[in-house]
Design an enzyme around this catalytic site. Structure first.
Site, PDB file in Angstrom:
ATOM      1  N   SER A   1       8.101  -7.110  27.638  1.00  0.00           N
ATOM      2  CA  SER A   1       8.078  -7.789  29.013  1.00  0.00           C
ATOM      3  C   SER A   1       7.766  -9.202  28.797  1.00  0.00           C
ATOM      4  O   SER A   1       7.241  -9.989  27.469  1.00  0.00           O
ATOM      5  CB  SER A   1       6.845  -7.385  29.930  1.00  0.00           C
ATOM      6  OG  SER A   1       5.661  -7.570  29.180  1.00  0.00           O
TER       7      SER A   1
ATOM      8  N   GLU B   1      16.979  -6.675  18.944  1.00  0.00           N
ATOM      9  CA  GLU B   1      17.015  -6.405  20.473  1.00  0.00           C
ATOM     10  C   GLU B   1      16.912  -7.485  21.257  1.00  0.00           C
ATOM     11  O   GLU B   1      17.320  -7.822  22.208  1.00  0.00           O
ATOM     12  CB  GLU B   1      16.090  -5.509  21.072  1.00  0.00           C
ATOM     13  CG  GLU B   1      16.219  -4.944  22.297  1.00  0.00           C
ATOM     14  CD  GLU B   1      15.542  -3.732  22.827  1.00  0.00           C
ATOM     15  OE1 GLU B   1      14.634  -3.161  22.160  1.00  0.00           O
ATOM     16  OE2 GLU B   1      15.620  -3.083  23.961  1.00  0.00           O
TER      17      GLU B   1
ATOM     18  N   GLY C   1      14.743   6.011  21.791  1.00  0.00           N
ATOM     19  CA  GLY C   1      13.512   6.594  22.387  1.00  0.00           C
ATOM     20  C   GLY C   1      12.296   6.262  22.274  1.00  0.00           C
ATOM     21  O   GLY C   1      11.673   6.637  21.039  1.00  0.00           O
TER      22      GLY C   1
ATOM     23  N   SER D   1       9.797   3.866  24.348  1.00  0.00           N
ATOM     24  CA  SER D   1       8.739   4.126  25.481  1.00  0.00           C
ATOM     25  C   SER D   1       8.363   5.381  25.794  1.00  0.00           C
ATOM     26  O   SER D   1       9.318   6.317  25.977  1.00  0.00           O
ATOM     27  CB  SER D   1       9.333   3.357  26.838  1.00  0.00           C
ATOM     28  OG  SER D   1       9.711   2.008  26.229  1.00  0.00           O
TER      29      SER D   1
HETATM   30  C1  LIG Z   1      16.115  -1.267  32.675  1.00  0.00           C
HETATM   31  C2  LIG Z   1      15.077  -1.106  31.754  1.00  0.00           C
HETATM   32  C3  LIG Z   1      15.606  -0.198  30.494  1.00  0.00           C
HETATM   33  C4  LIG Z   1      14.984   0.168  29.621  1.00  0.00           C
HETATM   34  N1  LIG Z   1      15.448   0.937  28.496  1.00  0.00           N
HETATM   35  C5  LIG Z   1      14.498   1.333  27.454  1.00  0.00           C
HETATM   36  C6  LIG Z   1      15.404   2.258  26.464  1.00  0.00           C
HETATM   37  O1  LIG Z   1      16.494   2.488  26.504  1.00  0.00           O
HETATM   38  N2  LIG Z   1      14.382   2.668  25.528  1.00  0.00           N
HETATM   39  C7  LIG Z   1      12.964   2.371  25.645  1.00  0.00           C
HETATM   40  O2  LIG Z   1      12.363   3.063  24.527  1.00  0.00           O
HETATM   41  N3  LIG Z   1      12.594   1.780  26.745  1.00  0.00           N
HETATM   42  C8  LIG Z   1      13.201   1.234  27.326  1.00  0.00           C
HETATM   43  N4  LIG Z   1      12.937   0.352  28.867  1.00  0.00           N
HETATM   44  C9  LIG Z   1      11.238   0.406  28.639  1.00  0.00           C
HETATM   45  C10 LIG Z   1      10.644  -1.042  28.573  1.00  0.00           C
HETATM   46  O3  LIG Z   1      10.543  -1.283  27.026  1.00  0.00           O
HETATM   47  C11 LIG Z   1       9.286  -0.955  28.891  1.00  0.00           C
HETATM   48  O4  LIG Z   1       9.227  -0.894  30.503  1.00  0.00           O
HETATM   49  C12 LIG Z   1       8.523  -2.159  28.737  1.00  0.00           C
HETATM   50  O5  LIG Z   1       8.026  -2.213  27.334  1.00  0.00           O
HETATM   51  C13 LIG Z   1       7.019  -2.200  29.360  1.00  0.00           C
HETATM   52  O6  LIG Z   1       6.440  -1.161  29.431  1.00  0.00           O
HETATM   53  P1  LIG Z   1       5.835  -0.375  30.620  1.00  0.00           P
HETATM   54  O7  LIG Z   1       6.890   0.094  31.342  1.00  0.00           O
HETATM   55  O8  LIG Z   1       4.964   0.718  30.054  1.00  0.00           O
HETATM   56  O9  LIG Z   1       4.934  -1.238  31.569  1.00  0.00           O
HETATM   57  P2  LIG Z   1       3.404  -1.890  31.168  1.00  0.00           P
HETATM   58  O10 LIG Z   1       3.108  -1.981  29.357  1.00  0.00           O
HETATM   59  O11 LIG Z   1       2.472  -0.794  31.707  1.00  0.00           O
HETATM   60  O12 LIG Z   1       3.215  -3.261  31.673  1.00  0.00           O
HETATM   61  C14 LIG Z   1       2.875  -3.260  33.121  1.00  0.00           C
HETATM   62  C15 LIG Z   1       2.877  -4.693  33.356  1.00  0.00           C
HETATM   63  O13 LIG Z   1       1.672  -5.170  32.633  1.00  0.00           O
HETATM   64  C16 LIG Z   1       1.732  -6.258  31.713  1.00  0.00           C
HETATM   65  N5  LIG Z   1       0.959  -6.051  30.391  1.00  0.00           N
HETATM   66  C17 LIG Z   1       1.087  -5.190  29.449  1.00  0.00           C
HETATM   67  N6  LIG Z   1       0.490  -5.409  28.451  1.00  0.00           N
HETATM   68  C18 LIG Z   1       0.144  -6.635  28.626  1.00  0.00           C
HETATM   69  C19 LIG Z   1      -0.930  -7.329  27.649  1.00  0.00           C
HETATM   70  N7  LIG Z   1      -1.386  -7.076  26.660  1.00  0.00           N
HETATM   71  N8  LIG Z   1      -1.028  -8.727  28.068  1.00  0.00           N
HETATM   72  C20 LIG Z   1      -0.606  -9.259  29.283  1.00  0.00           C
HETATM   73  N9  LIG Z   1       0.245  -8.454  30.093  1.00  0.00           N
HETATM   74  C21 LIG Z   1       0.324  -6.985  29.672  1.00  0.00           C
HETATM   75  C22 LIG Z   1       3.492  -6.205  31.272  1.00  0.00           C
HETATM   76  O14 LIG Z   1       3.887  -7.212  31.065  1.00  0.00           O
HETATM   77  C23 LIG Z   1       3.888  -5.799  32.846  1.00  0.00           C
HETATM   78  O15 LIG Z   1       3.837  -6.752  33.631  1.00  0.00           O
HETATM   79  C24 LIG Z   1      13.385   0.193  29.479  1.00  0.00           C
HETATM   80  C25 LIG Z   1      12.840  -0.699  30.804  1.00  0.00           C
HETATM   81  C26 LIG Z   1      13.880  -0.909  31.943  1.00  0.00           C
HETATM   82  C27 LIG Z   1      12.996  -1.860  32.997  1.00  0.00           C
END
Ligand SMILES: Cc1cc2nc3c(=O)[nH]c(=O)nc-3n(C[C@H](O)[C@H](O)[C@H](O)COP(=O)(O)OP(=O)(O)OC[C@H]3O[C@@H](n4cnc5c(N)ncnc54)[C@H](O)[C@@H]3O)c2cc1C
Lengths: 396, 371
Positions: free
Chosen positions: A379, A247, A130, A132
């Site tokens: 990412s 991870e 937990g 994100s």
């Molecule tokens: C299949 C799947 C399983 C997951 N499982 C888990 C889980 O079990 N537990 C958990 O806690 N999380 C989980 N996640 C969450 C995952 O860690 C987040 O989706 C990820 O860290 C990105 O955050 P966000 O989705 O808020 O995207 P955002 O942070 O909003 O990003 C959107 C876009 O902006 C880009 N971006 C953001 N900040 C910057 C920056 N500083 N510079 C350049 N580009 C940037 C990103 O690369 C992306 O392309 C999971 C995600 C997926 C897809």
């Protein structure tokens, strides 16, 4: 440098081979496959993990004190190879084994290790992560889910999102804000939360692939005993970084590598059968080059892991280099699934339910799932930031 | 299992790196290899390293040289040096006792120069080679040519890969032998001379053949070694171009900021770093495989490395030039020396496509799949 197997290593391999032959279902990988239904699939993988444990084959790298074998690097490599060869399924409790256990081994109290580790390795307790939140993804330190001290409990309120496997989990590692007035990295604590506690609601989220592996998780006055705080109060960020390093690190990648190699082997077999014009797809020069590129890419993924392992066995700290590992494999593997779709050619659009679908639609599923590789565990953009700033030393 | 180098190997790397930092600057590269370089390198033992102990060498292997070849790439050590080491390695492994005794001591001291002749206008890999020795009463006679032989004019002996009837073999020929002429070639690589070696009814005897008789396995082993050495050197070139880029973007200012603080630039550098890291994994494993693996695994390891390192050294160098802007395009800066050399290494000893085909062909055969 040494990649040779000693007689002891070969004995280990033979023992594992024998065990796999005796314990995988009859016809496994040929006539018998993982169940298609998501829940059945998860339960099958959980059963398999428990079976591995009973045979002494789960968490082999763990210290003996906690039920592992203290497997050497070569044994881990052999394990990965043999599991790939046998097309063995992946256990369900990946988060528990790879993330929670390693984090507890570094930062947990003796009581926490004794309470939680044995049930992770045995597959009795499955874990989810937990971290994100809707407004804290890449910027993870912005988490808002709150934990407020009340006697010998924390009371947790807030929301997590993208929580994979929450629906199958007994426990959760939770990042919660415990000091809203401190700078954002300094007010976070790392809690262990029993998913049966009243006040937790899980809502499945449907993914690109149509599956619902991840969820929204809501916490409403959820009471967490203070002994479930890992490390110090407000010291959770550093601990979360340990979790993320694992991870993104070689243990995780070596496990994935074996699954990817199985996919690629199947893809090669399929390409040799599929007709393309008056020859098989594998005889098409361009496809063949792309397949070969994936083959090389996947093998280097394994070599990267072994190199990282060798360094960490000699005590090199585990840090930003893990980001290189993750960035490498996520793109190599996305490319492989793009190639898979090309290999299927006219049949690429046909998914599992269609009579002409190739290999039960597994490559379509893999292709859809592969889109997540470059998003989760940080990412690609975030990994690049980390590499540029912390490995190469470029200015913020 | 241990996928790392040991303390001595890292120390050897440091020694060679320090030597090259002063012995081979950009100035040198532009104006020609300093004559002392062979002797200075010989003192470190690089030419004697692959020679067996009973022949007066160090009896070590390519694993011990892996980091050295990476340093060669980093410093852009001219091609004749690696060619000599590979040729010496083939003689050490496959030569007759007389050949070893005659050539290896001088080679080890850097006094006797070897070079190797593999490429033809139609071939960079053994199976495609056409240069053929025809039997005569006295032995064999050869007519034809080899191209891109690193500084053949300065060599005392050339290791030539050619056919004896149907069998491939390796022969030792002096450039001064009757019927041999050299033509200096105009090439992309500005750090060394290369020659076409033209054979016109050149006579060979059994004593000229490495090991005394044609040995196709020796040709493939030598080819694999040369391809792996190219991969290792390209790894060093990739690492160097990454370093140059990171240094430059960390200093250059535009828009009142260090350009290395722009994310578009950071991200390119990060991708380069990942590429270099994977080059190391592939090339180091190939070096180990030369020493320890059976021929099939050796071929697979080498081909993975040659294809991956070729593609990625090119990628890294291209990025480095882009990140330097206009100055990157200048003759003066010298990044073009890397661009040029990498292109030559990519094309030599099997290009990336050929090596990928070798990997997939072998994989399909091992899976018993047709195609
Ligand atoms: C299949 C799947 C399983 C997951 N499982 C888990 C889980 O079990 N537990 C958990 O806690 N999380 C989980 N996640 C969450 C995952 O860690 C987040 O989706 C990820 O860290 C990105 O955050 P966000 O989705 O808020 O995207 P955002 O942070 O909003 O990003 C959107 C876009 O902006 C880009 N971006 C953001 N900040 C910057 C920056 N500083 N510079 C350049 N580009 C940037 C990103 O690369 C992306 O392309 C999971 C995600 C997926 C897809």
């Amino acid at each position: 440098m040494d990649f040779t197997y000693s007689p002891k290593d070969l004995a280990f391999r033979d023992e594992l081979r024998g065990w796999l032959a005796a314990n995988l279902p009859q016809g496994w990988g040929e006539t018998v496959f993982l169940p298609e239904d998501e829940d059945e699939n998860a339960m099958f993988r959980l059963d398999w993990e428990r079976k591995l444990y009973k045979g002494g084959w789960n968490g082999i790298a763990w210290p003996k004190d906690y039920g592992g074998r203290g497997a050497t690097l070569v044994e881990q490599a052999i394990f990965a190879e043999e599991m790939a060869r046998a097309k063995a399924p992946e256990g369900l409790n990946i988060i528990g084994r790879n993330l929670v256990a390693t984090t507890l081994l570094h930062h947990g109290s003796d009581a926490q290790k004794a309470r939680f580790l044995p049930k992770i390795i045995s597959g009795e307790e499955v874990w989810c992560q937990g971290f994100s939140e809707p407004n804290a993804g890449s910027d993870l330190a912005a988490v808002r889910c709150q934990a407020v001290r009340d006697g010998d409990h924390f009371v947790v309120n807030g929301q997590k999102i993208w929580t994979s496997f929450a629906q199958y989990s007994q426990w959760c590692i939770l990042l919660a804000r415990t000091d809203p007035s401190a700078p954002k990295h300094k007010g976070i604590s790392f809690l262990l939360v029993d998913m049966k506690t009243p006040g937790i609601t899980i809502r499945p989220l449907r993914q690109i692939s149509g599956e619902c592996e991840f969820n929204e998780t809501f916490f409403d006055d959820v009471r967490v005993p203070v002994e479930n705080l890992v490390g110090e109060l407000n010291g959770g960020w550093r601990i979360a970084m340990t979790t993320l390093a694992y991870e993104r690190g070689p243990e995780d990648a070596l496990g994935r590598q074996l699954v990817f190699r199985q996919e690629l082997d199947q893809l090669l077999a399929t390409a040799a059968k599929l007709q393309r014009g008056n020859r098989s797809a594998i005889e098409d020069g361009l496809l063949r080059q792309k397949l070969a590129k994936s083959l090389v890419g996947i093998e280097i993924m394994r070599l990267n892991c072994l190199r990282a392992f060798s360094k960490s066995l000699k005590g090199a700290p585990r840090g930003a280099e893990a980001s290189m590992n993750k960035l490498y494999w996520s793109h190599v593997m996305q490319d492989m699934f793009d190639t898979a779709m090309e290999v299927l050619g006219p049949l690429a659009p046909l998914t599992a339910g269609d009579a002409h679908a190739v290999d039960g639609g597994r490559f379509q599923l893999g292709f859809l799932r592969s889109k997540a590789f470059t998003i989760y565990s940080g990412s690609s953009e975030i990994q690049r930031n980390i590499i540029a700033e912390r490995v190469l030393g470029l200015p913020k | 299992m241990d996928f790392d180098f040991n303390q001595e190997q890292y120390m050897f790397q440091d020694t060679v790196r320090d030597l090259l930092a002063s012995a081979l600057t950009m100035e040198h590269l532009r104006s020609g290899t300093p004559a002392e370089l062979w002797g200075q390198l010989a003192e470190t033992g690089v030419f004697a390293l692959l020679t067996r102990e009973e022949d007066g060498g160090l009896g070590l292997g390519y694993t011990d040289l892996a980091l050295i070849f990476e340093e060669f790439g980093r410093a852009l050590v001219p091609a004749p040096i690696a060619a000599a080491i590979v040729a010496g390695g083939a003689i050490a492994r496959f030569g007759t006792p007389e050949q070893r005794a005659q050539l290896l001591p001088g080679h080890g001291e850097g006094a006797l120069r070897l070079s190797s002749a593999f490429a033809e206008t139609v071939a960079t890999v053994p199976a495609a080679m056409t240069l053929t020795a025809r039997p005569t009463d006295a032995g064999w006679t050869v007519t034809g040519s080899k191209i891109l032989v690193p500084d053949a004019a300065a060599a005392d002996k050339l290791l030539v890969a050619l056919r004896f009837g149907d069998d491939l073999g390796l022969a030792l020929v002096e450039p001064s032998r009757a019927g041999v002429t050299l033509r200096e070639q105009d090439t992309l690589d500005l750090t060394a001379r290369y020659h076409e070696v033209i054979f016109d009814h050149v006579t060979l005897t059994a004593g000229d053949i490495v090991g005394g008789r044609p040995d196709p396995a020796a040709v493939v082993a030598c080819f694999d070694a040369a391809a792996a050495v190219a991969a290792l050197q390209m790894t060093g070139m990739a690492a160097r171009t990454l370093d140059e880029a990171v240094t430059y973007v960390g200093q250059r200012k535009q828009f009142d900021r260090v350009i290395g603080s722009f994310q578009a630039i950071k991200h390119r550098c990060a991708d380069m770093a990942v590429a270099v890291d994977a080059c190391r994994s592939a090339a180091y494993y190939a070096a180990w495989a030369l020493d320890e693996a059976a021929p099939d695994e050796r071929a697979r390891a080498v081909s993975m490395a040659k294809s991956w390192c070729g593609d990625n050294a090119r990628f890294t160098c291209n990025q480095a030039i882009q990140l330097h802007g206009g100055i990157g395009f200048t003759w003066e800066l010298g990044l073009h020396l890397f661009l040029r050399r990498i292109k030559c290494e990519e094309a030599s000893f099997g290009d990336a496509d050929w090596h990928r085909e070798r990997v997939i062909g072998a994989t399909l055969r091992s899976m018993e799949l047709a195609g």
